[in-house]
Design an enzyme around this catalytic site. Structure first.
Site, PDB file in Angstrom:
ATOM      1  N   THR A   1     -13.005  54.011  26.584  1.00 56.62           N
ATOM      2  CA  THR A   1     -13.786  53.092  25.751  1.00 56.62           C
ATOM      3  C   THR A   1     -14.615  53.859  24.726  1.00 56.62           C
ATOM      4  O   THR A   1     -14.763  53.422  23.584  1.00 56.62           O
ATOM      5  CB  THR A   1     -14.687  52.206  26.636  1.00 56.62           C
ATOM      6  OG1 THR A   1     -13.865  51.510  27.575  1.00 56.62           O
ATOM      7  CG2 THR A   1     -15.477  51.210  25.813  1.00 56.62           C
ATOM      8  N   CYS A   2     -15.121  54.997  25.116  1.00 62.33           N
ATOM      9  CA  CYS A   2     -15.960  55.805  24.220  1.00 62.33           C
ATOM     10  C   CYS A   2     -15.179  56.237  22.978  1.00 62.33           C
ATOM     11  O   CYS A   2     -15.674  56.157  21.854  1.00 62.33           O
ATOM     12  CB  CYS A   2     -16.486  57.035  24.955  1.00 62.33           C
ATOM     13  SG  CYS A   2     -17.342  56.649  26.492  1.00 62.33           S
TER      14      CYS A   2
END
Length: 162
Positions: A48-49
Site C-alpha cells: 500500500t505504501c
C-alpha cells in the site's frame, strides 16, 4: 500517548540521505516556521505504501504546494539507505523529503508506533498524515488499518487545505 491536533511535534533527530551519505536532520529544521504535510507509512517498499500512498502525494505534489504548503515529507521506520532507494525507485527523490526514523524514536514519542510482528514487520509506524504549521499539528488523519490509505491519502489532505 498519541499526539493530537494542537500539540507541538517534539524536537528530535531523524536521518536522511545527502550526496555525502546519511545525515542527521533535526525535526525543528523541518517544521519550525514552515507549513509541512507529513505522512507516515509502515514501511518503504511495502504494498500500500508504494502502490497507493506515496504515488498519491507525488501525483498531487504541485497542487498541495500551491495551497501554501512549504514541503511534503514521508516518514518510515527504515534506515536512510532504504528510504533513499525507495525515493530513487519511485521517482520521489527531490520532490518529497524522505525521512528515516531509523530507531522509531520519533514515532514512539508521538504515540504512532504499532507492532506489526504478525506481518513480519516488527514495530513500525501507523499510517497517518498530518498538517503541521510551525511544528504544531493542525490536522491529523490516522488510518484504522495499516493496509488502508484513504484518511491519510493525498486527496483527503487536499480537502483539508481548502
Amino acid at each position: 500517548m498519541t499526539i493530537e491536533t494542537g500539540a507541538k511535534l517534539p524536537a528530535m533527530t531523524l536521518k536522511t540521505i545527502t550526496e555525502d551519505g546519511p545525515a542527521d536532520i533535526d525535526s525543528a529544521s523541518i517544521f519550525d516556521g514552515k507549513t509541512v504535510v507529513l505522512f507516515a507509512v509502515p514501511g518503504a517498499f511495502t504494498g500500500t505504501c508504494t502502490l497507493t500512498h506515496l504515488p498519491g502525494y507525488l501525483d498531487n505534489r504541485d497542487e498541495i504546494l500551491a495551497k501554501g504548503v512549504d514541503e511534503i515529507a514521508v516518514l518510515a521506520i527504515n534506515d536512510p539507505f532504504v528510504m533513499a532507494a525507495w525515493a530513487e525507485q519511485t521517482g520521489g527523490m527531490g520532490k518529497i523529503r524522505f525521512l528515516a526514523d531509523w530507531d522509531g524514536a520519533f514515532t514512539k514519542a508521538i504515540g504512532m508506533d504499532i507492532d506489526l510482528s504478525v506481518a513480519g514487520l516488527g514495530v513500525r509506524s501507523k499510517r497517518y498524515s498530518m498538517l503541521v504549521k510551525d511544528r504544531t499539528v493542525t490536522s491529523l488523519n490516522v488510518e484504522d488499518s495499516p493496509g488502508e490509505a484513504e484518511k491519510s491519502g493525498a486527496a483527503a489532505m487536499l480537502g483539508q487545505l481548502d
